[in-house]
Design a protein around this motif. Sequence first.
Motif, PDB file in Angstrom:
ATOM      1  N   ILE B 214      -4.977  20.736  25.219  1.00  0.00           N
ATOM      2  CA  ILE B 214      -4.943  19.382  25.535  1.00  0.00           C
ATOM      3  C   ILE B 214      -5.091  18.538  24.013  1.00  0.00           C
ATOM      4  CG2 ILE B 214      -6.355  17.522  26.456  1.00  0.00           C
ATOM      5  CD1 ILE B 214      -6.769  19.494  28.780  1.00  0.00           C
ATOM      6  N   ASP B 215      -4.283  17.620  24.210  1.00  0.00           N
ATOM      7  CA  ASP B 215      -4.312  16.855  22.945  1.00  0.00           C
ATOM      8  C   ASP B 215      -5.197  15.772  22.913  1.00  0.00           C
ATOM      9  OD1 ASP B 215      -1.827  18.029  21.563  1.00  0.00           O
ATOM     10  OD2 ASP B 215      -0.711  17.381  23.208  1.00  0.00           O
ATOM     11  N   LEU B 216      -5.310  14.937  24.056  1.00  0.00           N
ATOM     12  CA  LEU B 216      -6.349  13.845  24.299  1.00  0.00           C
ATOM     13  C   LEU B 216      -6.797  13.841  25.512  1.00  0.00           C
ATOM     14  CD1 LEU B 216      -7.026  10.813  23.480  1.00  0.00           C
ATOM     15  CD2 LEU B 216      -4.712  10.150  24.567  1.00  0.00           C
ATOM     16  N   ILE B 217      -8.137  13.611  25.665  1.00  0.00           N
ATOM     17  CA  ILE B 217      -8.873  13.272  26.737  1.00  0.00           C
ATOM     18  C   ILE B 217      -9.531  11.905  26.952  1.00  0.00           C
ATOM     19  CG2 ILE B 217     -11.096  13.893  28.135  1.00  0.00           C
ATOM     20  CD1 ILE B 217     -11.080  16.529  26.952  1.00  0.00           C
ATOM     21  N   GLY B 229     -11.722   6.798  18.805  1.00  0.00           N
ATOM     22  CA  GLY B 229     -11.533   8.162  19.456  1.00  0.00           C
ATOM     23  C   GLY B 229     -12.265   9.238  18.624  1.00  0.00           C
ATOM     24  N   GLU B 230     -13.025  10.118  19.194  1.00  0.00           N
ATOM     25  CA  GLU B 230     -13.746  11.308  18.333  1.00  0.00           C
ATOM     26  C   GLU B 230     -13.122  12.540  18.653  1.00  0.00           C
ATOM     27  OE1 GLU B 230     -17.705  11.760  20.028  1.00  0.00           O
ATOM     28  OE2 GLU B 230     -18.485   9.822  19.198  1.00  0.00           O
ATOM     29  N   MET B 236      -8.855  14.957  20.729  1.00  0.00           N
ATOM     30  CA  MET B 236      -9.545  13.463  20.830  1.00  0.00           C
ATOM     31  C   MET B 236     -10.029  13.089  22.019  1.00  0.00           C
ATOM     32  SD  MET B 236      -7.516  10.237  19.594  1.00  0.00           S
ATOM     33  CE  MET B 236      -8.069  10.023  17.861  1.00  0.00           C
ATOM     34  N   ILE B 237     -11.067  12.706  22.065  1.00  0.00           N
ATOM     35  CA  ILE B 237     -11.786  11.904  23.276  1.00  0.00           C
ATOM     36  C   ILE B 237     -12.001  10.448  23.147  1.00  0.00           C
ATOM     37  CG2 ILE B 237     -13.838  12.252  24.613  1.00  0.00           C
ATOM     38  CD1 ILE B 237     -14.382  14.921  23.876  1.00  0.00           C
ATOM     39  N   THR B 238     -11.443   9.627  24.044  1.00  0.00           N
ATOM     40  CA  THR B 238     -11.777   8.249  24.155  1.00  0.00           C
ATOM     41  C   THR B 238     -12.554   7.981  25.407  1.00  0.00           C
ATOM     42  OG1 THR B 238      -9.826   7.476  25.297  1.00  0.00           O
ATOM     43  CG2 THR B 238      -9.765   7.786  22.754  1.00  0.00           C
ATOM     44  N   LYS B 263      -4.845   8.817  16.067  1.00  0.00           N
ATOM     45  CA  LYS B 263      -5.877   7.685  15.764  1.00  0.00           C
ATOM     46  C   LYS B 263      -6.143   6.737  16.988  1.00  0.00           C
ATOM     47  CE  LYS B 263      -2.508   4.589  13.689  1.00  0.00           C
ATOM     48  NZ  LYS B 263      -2.004   3.815  12.574  1.00  0.00           N
ATOM     49  N   ALA B 264      -7.180   6.253  17.002  1.00  0.00           N
ATOM     50  CA  ALA B 264      -7.530   5.406  18.114  1.00  0.00           C
ATOM     51  C   ALA B 264      -8.347   4.123  17.638  1.00  0.00           C
ATOM     52  CB  ALA B 264      -8.138   6.245  19.180  1.00  0.00           C
ATOM     53  N   GLU B 265      -8.235   3.087  18.260  1.00  0.00           N
ATOM     54  CA  GLU B 265      -9.108   2.028  17.791  1.00  0.00           C
ATOM     55  C   GLU B 265      -9.383   1.294  19.227  1.00  0.00           C
ATOM     56  OE1 GLU B 265      -7.270  -0.918  15.440  1.00  0.00           O
ATOM     57  OE2 GLU B 265      -5.470  -1.043  16.698  1.00  0.00           O
ATOM     58  N   ASN B 266     -10.661   0.657  19.386  1.00  0.00           N
ATOM     59  CA  ASN B 266     -10.992  -0.224  20.334  1.00  0.00           C
ATOM     60  C   ASN B 266     -10.664  -1.531  20.437  1.00  0.00           C
ATOM     61  OD1 ASN B 266     -12.030   2.175  21.553  1.00  0.00           O
ATOM     62  ND2 ASN B 266     -14.212   1.785  20.768  1.00  0.00           N
ATOM     63  N   ILE B 267     -10.170  -2.300  21.568  1.00  0.00           N
ATOM     64  CA  ILE B 267      -9.805  -3.560  21.652  1.00  0.00           C
ATOM     65  C   ILE B 267     -11.017  -4.261  22.351  1.00  0.00           C
ATOM     66  CG2 ILE B 267      -8.074  -5.338  22.057  1.00  0.00           C
ATOM     67  CD1 ILE B 267      -6.257  -2.729  21.607  1.00  0.00           C
ATOM     68  N   GLU B 268     -11.429  -5.307  22.137  1.00  0.00           N
ATOM     69  CA  GLU B 268     -12.532  -6.158  22.959  1.00  0.00           C
ATOM     70  C   GLU B 268     -11.503  -7.097  23.803  1.00  0.00           C
ATOM     71  OE1 GLU B 268     -15.699  -6.518  22.592  1.00  0.00           O
ATOM     72  OE2 GLU B 268     -15.909  -5.030  20.818  1.00  0.00           O
TER      73      GLU B 268
END
Lengths: 66, 476
Positions: B214-217, B229-230, B236-238, B263-268
């Motif tokens: 799995i690439d992304l959870i 993401g961690e 990667m887990i988000t 890569k991952a970033e959060n958006i408010e």
Amino acid sequence: MKVKVNRRTLEIFEGATARHALLKYFRIRKFDLSLVEKVDVFDVWGHPIDLDAPLTEGQTIKYKAL
Amino acid sequence: MKRILLTLAAAGALALSAFAQPKELHILSANDMHAKIQNFPQLAAIADSLRAQYPSLLILSAGDNRTGDPLNDIYEIPAYPMVALMNQVGFKATTLGNHEFDSGPAGLTRLINLSTFDYICCNVIPDPSWGMHLRPYEIFDVNGMTVGIVGIVQIGISGHPDSHPDNCKGFTFLPPEETLQQYSWLRDKCDVVILLSHIGYEGDVDLSARVPWIDLIVSGHSHTQLAGGEIHNGVMITQNVNRLQRVTHTTLTVDGGKVTAKKAENIEVQDYPKKNRVVELMTDFFCTNPEFERVVGTIDAPFTSYEELGILMADSFREMGGADVGFCNYGGVRYDYLPAGPFTVSDILKLDPFGNDAVELTITGEELRQMLLSCCAADEDRFPVVSGITCELIKDKKNPSKIKNLVLYGPDGKKLNLKNSYKVVTNTYVASISTSPRKDQGRAMNYQTAQMIQDYVAKQGHLNYAGRKVIKETLK
């Protein structure tokens, strides 16, 4: 089920959330219960969680007053 | 001729190099939205903005889309507003959270039929008689990339997701991890494999060690706020906290049929400066829910005290919870007068506005006695309101605010046998603040107390609580 709040083990009903665990902890410590809504809560790794976060058996949470 | 061949060769090389160019898969993910319909205009604007840059944006949810706001949850078709808004925003898929079961298999089937996005969950098998369009996995072609998506939901200690047991009938539930591993073949078929997981962050971190395919959870359930993401064990887990406070934009770089960068970033969401006007109009429409004015029953004589309305609440807990005793904290009764006439959904939501769940416990009479006293002490010395028993508070003549003794009487008027066990139903707040010792701490019934009152009033049809009392005070 048993959960830990700031290293203190509590017994609480199955299906409790972080809010319920904090209510119980605050009641035991004789803190003002309304302050539960005004704390930051974290999981064991230090990630913030919200008060509605469901808890599982053995989970540890920590809180910091705002 | 030579020039033509050279031109063809150059064109071929160019085509090949273009084919080999890395591609980016852009994902916008949410989890545990819990019916926060008020944030959808901003969410839609975020999706519009990203889609303008990345037309193949994939919008996903890790479940628990519903349950958390009566505007959504008691709509004419329960939870339809969230489905309509998710359709409009352009969600592609969701997994089932435990709360997707909250209106039972009939309600879930109806919602799935109304959704333009897929419901993906491999460890839930609906009874074929429901004709439910639930898929274990799905493979999407996104901008020339094959993207496999599989989903799982948590299974509680009672063997089903944490919803009311009646809502979970008509399904077979399988162990999440073992079932998930049956879909590891997706790795060979797909450029990208994504897991929509509703088992919680801790479970996902543990799982990551055994799912290198799995690439992304896209994680949900535990309401854990991750900083983007961690990466755990290469996966990667988000995840974000609940009620659409934030969403995550994840970018996966795909090269040669595999993910080479993440890569991952959060958006408010709440404070996002733009709103989608169409979604805002839809949200405004759903915020005027005509269901609130639906008449549930008729009040034959006015309620004139907190105690009378509290007895109604406690009766509802006892009757709808199938218990011997029901009780609620005095402070949980939010008004003390209701005139004769129609009793509406809105009246009930104002009477019990906290969204508490019911908790059932099996405790002895003495444990119940201590629990009532503990609840009283935690609730500004206001004694709780009971059903199925009556209470005599023996107070100190010299200091009437002090309870010297509490005597409980059964429905036959005789003293309650304090050694016998009783099934007691109360709310989650009471179960939390009552710290008296008891062997059984209880279980959340996944049945909201406001819904219990609504069901009880509908069952009764007509109500007359005038003059009802369950607490007698004696000075000694």
